[in-house]
Scaffold this motif. Sequence first.
Motif, PDB file in Angstrom:
ATOM      1  N   ASP A 147       3.006   6.036   6.668  1.00  0.00           N
ATOM      2  CA  ASP A 147       2.386   6.393   7.942  1.00  0.00           C
ATOM      3  C   ASP A 147       3.424   6.733   9.001  1.00  0.00           C
ATOM      4  O   ASP A 147       3.201   7.618   9.844  1.00  0.00           O
ATOM      5  CB  ASP A 147       1.511   5.235   8.437  1.00  0.00           C
ATOM      6  CG  ASP A 147       0.277   5.016   7.564  1.00  0.00           C
ATOM      7  OD1 ASP A 147      -0.041   5.926   6.773  1.00  0.00           O
ATOM      8  OD2 ASP A 147      -0.334   3.931   7.660  1.00  0.00           O
ATOM      9  N   THR A 148       4.557   6.056   8.987  1.00  0.00           N
ATOM     10  CA  THR A 148       5.580   6.251  10.011  1.00  0.00           C
ATOM     11  C   THR A 148       6.480   7.445   9.712  1.00  0.00           C
ATOM     12  O   THR A 148       6.804   8.243  10.604  1.00  0.00           O
ATOM     13  CB  THR A 148       6.452   4.989  10.152  1.00  0.00           C
ATOM     14  OG1 THR A 148       5.614   3.866  10.452  1.00  0.00           O
ATOM     15  CG2 THR A 148       7.497   5.159  11.259  1.00  0.00           C
ATOM     16  N   HIS A 149       6.873   7.573   8.461  1.00  0.00           N
ATOM     17  CA  HIS A 149       7.894   8.573   8.111  1.00  0.00           C
ATOM     18  C   HIS A 149       7.350   9.735   7.287  1.00  0.00           C
ATOM     19  O   HIS A 149       8.058  10.731   7.096  1.00  0.00           O
ATOM     20  CB  HIS A 149       9.034   7.896   7.333  1.00  0.00           C
ATOM     21  CG  HIS A 149       9.680   6.767   8.061  1.00  0.00           C
ATOM     22  ND1 HIS A 149      10.574   6.951   9.090  1.00  0.00           N
ATOM     23  CD2 HIS A 149       9.542   5.421   7.913  1.00  0.00           C
ATOM     24  CE1 HIS A 149      10.992   5.775   9.546  1.00  0.00           C
ATOM     25  NE2 HIS A 149      10.370   4.831   8.849  1.00  0.00           N
ATOM     26  N   GLY A 150       6.142   9.625   6.792  1.00  0.00           N
ATOM     27  CA  GLY A 150       5.569  10.693   5.977  1.00  0.00           C
ATOM     28  C   GLY A 150       5.673  10.403   4.487  1.00  0.00           C
ATOM     29  O   GLY A 150       6.509   9.608   4.043  1.00  0.00           O
ATOM     30  N   HIS A 151       4.812  11.063   3.732  1.00  0.00           N
ATOM     31  CA  HIS A 151       4.753  10.796   2.296  1.00  0.00           C
ATOM     32  C   HIS A 151       5.998  11.267   1.561  1.00  0.00           C
ATOM     33  O   HIS A 151       6.360  10.697   0.528  1.00  0.00           O
ATOM     34  CB  HIS A 151       3.504  11.457   1.695  1.00  0.00           C
ATOM     35  CG  HIS A 151       2.234  10.771   2.082  1.00  0.00           C
ATOM     36  ND1 HIS A 151       1.773   9.644   1.445  1.00  0.00           N
ATOM     37  CD2 HIS A 151       1.327  11.032   3.059  1.00  0.00           C
ATOM     38  CE1 HIS A 151       0.638   9.247   1.988  1.00  0.00           C
ATOM     39  NE2 HIS A 151       0.343  10.074   2.982  1.00  0.00           N
ATOM     40  N   GLY A 167       2.699   2.223 -10.999  1.00  0.00           N
ATOM     41  CA  GLY A 167       1.842   3.066 -10.181  1.00  0.00           C
ATOM     42  C   GLY A 167       2.021   2.719  -8.722  1.00  0.00           C
ATOM     43  O   GLY A 167       2.324   1.569  -8.376  1.00  0.00           O
ATOM     44  N   GLY A 168       1.830   3.698  -7.831  1.00  0.00           N
ATOM     45  CA  GLY A 168       1.997   3.428  -6.403  1.00  0.00           C
ATOM     46  C   GLY A 168       3.382   2.887  -6.129  1.00  0.00           C
ATOM     47  O   GLY A 168       4.385   3.450  -6.568  1.00  0.00           O
ATOM     48  N   ASP A 169       3.441   1.758  -5.403  1.00  0.00           N
ATOM     49  CA  ASP A 169       4.730   1.140  -5.105  1.00  0.00           C
ATOM     50  C   ASP A 169       4.972  -0.082  -5.983  1.00  0.00           C
ATOM     51  O   ASP A 169       5.796  -0.938  -5.650  1.00  0.00           O
ATOM     52  CB  ASP A 169       4.802   0.751  -3.623  1.00  0.00           C
ATOM     53  CG  ASP A 169       3.768  -0.304  -3.252  1.00  0.00           C
ATOM     54  OD1 ASP A 169       2.649  -0.257  -3.799  1.00  0.00           O
ATOM     55  OD2 ASP A 169       4.074  -1.174  -2.410  1.00  0.00           O
ATOM     56  N   GLU A 217      10.699   9.459  -1.512  1.00  0.00           N
ATOM     57  CA  GLU A 217      12.148   9.261  -1.626  1.00  0.00           C
ATOM     58  C   GLU A 217      12.482   7.783  -1.798  1.00  0.00           C
ATOM     59  O   GLU A 217      13.394   7.422  -2.555  1.00  0.00           O
ATOM     60  CB  GLU A 217      12.856   9.822  -0.385  1.00  0.00           C
ATOM     61  CG  GLU A 217      12.821  11.345  -0.299  1.00  0.00           C
ATOM     62  CD  GLU A 217      13.343  11.868   1.024  1.00  0.00           C
ATOM     63  OE1 GLU A 217      13.738  11.034   1.877  1.00  0.00           O
ATOM     64  OE2 GLU A 217      13.350  13.099   1.227  1.00  0.00           O
ATOM     65  N   VAL A 218      11.751   6.925  -1.126  1.00  0.00           N
ATOM     66  CA  VAL A 218      11.965   5.489  -1.270  1.00  0.00           C
ATOM     67  C   VAL A 218      11.629   5.050  -2.702  1.00  0.00           C
ATOM     68  O   VAL A 218      12.388   4.302  -3.339  1.00  0.00           O
ATOM     69  CB  VAL A 218      11.120   4.702  -0.246  1.00  0.00           C
ATOM     70  CG1 VAL A 218      11.116   3.202  -0.576  1.00  0.00           C
ATOM     71  CG2 VAL A 218      11.663   4.933   1.161  1.00  0.00           C
ATOM     72  N   SER A 252      16.612   6.710   3.279  1.00  0.00           N
ATOM     73  CA  SER A 252      16.152   7.657   4.292  1.00  0.00           C
ATOM     74  C   SER A 252      15.310   6.962   5.359  1.00  0.00           C
ATOM     75  O   SER A 252      14.733   7.629   6.224  1.00  0.00           O
ATOM     76  CB  SER A 252      15.342   8.783   3.632  1.00  0.00           C
ATOM     77  OG  SER A 252      14.316   8.249   2.811  1.00  0.00           O
ATOM     78  N   ILE A 253      15.224   5.650   5.328  1.00  0.00           N
ATOM     79  CA  ILE A 253      14.569   4.848   6.365  1.00  0.00           C
ATOM     80  C   ILE A 253      15.633   3.917   6.939  1.00  0.00           C
ATOM     81  O   ILE A 253      16.701   3.721   6.330  1.00  0.00           O
ATOM     82  CB  ILE A 253      13.377   4.051   5.787  1.00  0.00           C
ATOM     83  CG1 ILE A 253      13.815   3.214   4.583  1.00  0.00           C
ATOM     84  CG2 ILE A 253      12.254   4.986   5.408  1.00  0.00           C
ATOM     85  CD1 ILE A 253      12.701   2.351   3.995  1.00  0.00           C
TER      86      ILE A 253
END
Length: 335
Positions: free
Chosen positions: A228-232, A260-262, A237-238, A292-293
């Motif tokens: 939500d803060t940095h974009g999908h 799956g997911g995170d 990338e995370v 990148s965060i």
Amino acid sequence: MVPVPPDLARQIARYRSLVQVAAVLARSIRTNDLVHAVHLQARELFTAPVTLLATRGPDGSWMTRTLEGDTSVDEYVAPRHDGLLERVLDGRLRLENDLGAYLRREQLAVFRLNAASGRPITRSWMGVPLRPDSAPHAVLSVQSDQVGAFTAEDLEFLELLGLHVSIALENAALHERVEREAHTDPLTGLPNRRAFTAQVAATLNAASQPPAATLVVMDVQDFKRINDTHGHQVGDEVLHGLGEALMVCAAPPAHAFRLGGDEFAVLLPSNADAGQQWVHAFLHDLRLRPWSIPDAPYVNAGLAEVRAGDTLSDWVRRADHRMYAAKRQRAHLLE
């Protein structure tokens, strides 16, 4: 009935053998099975004590499998500028019925594969290139310790066999690629949930008393906030960075997966105490990596050591329970 000339009868029998050999090769859908089949089937076409299938690596090295009698030997050959295999690939060599004279004439140094076998040196040598589109280049060779062992007809049949082997190698490579992609997460490159299920089942079925193993289940605290803060794209990338870290920190004999997911999982060949030490080392590695965060992703982990009689769902449920307990307490890991 008109009698068939002996030479023609022999050729017909040989072509029939080639058709049978091609059918056997076509049924070999895994590269390793195919390589073994090539050696065995070559005996149907050639009277020669040695066959060689050499596959070339991207750096010019070779992985070779030699069959002498009933003994199969795999060896690694370092990259070299010029040799018999290289000459086959570039079209300079196909058949030599006096290999010693050829080597002296060309001033070419070679070395003997499977030197420990004690067999006589090769005196007649045939080799053909294999260039399947979707598999590494290779060379198929048949060798004899007798001078003048092979004929032009032998070379013709080796080339025909080579065509069938090339097709079979390509089919095997494509089959393995599809199978690999079906078990691989495209974002991280890690094995996916299907591969995880198969690996856990294999561990549980290894024996009536499973070997020491610990399952680690992990996810990212507040991963939705990252998206939500940095974009999908940053969120991807995370996840990709976590996958890279797991590839390094969970190298074999450990196994890492993206479920799956995170959510990720790691299967460690150790008890829970050693598993906790691994998690701490992994978290330390995450903190040292560039992201990148602003900060490294905060990972929650839950561990469960395997128990006798565990099912897959039992084992995963215990690890999940501890992971969610850590998440509720906003902790990396419950000691």
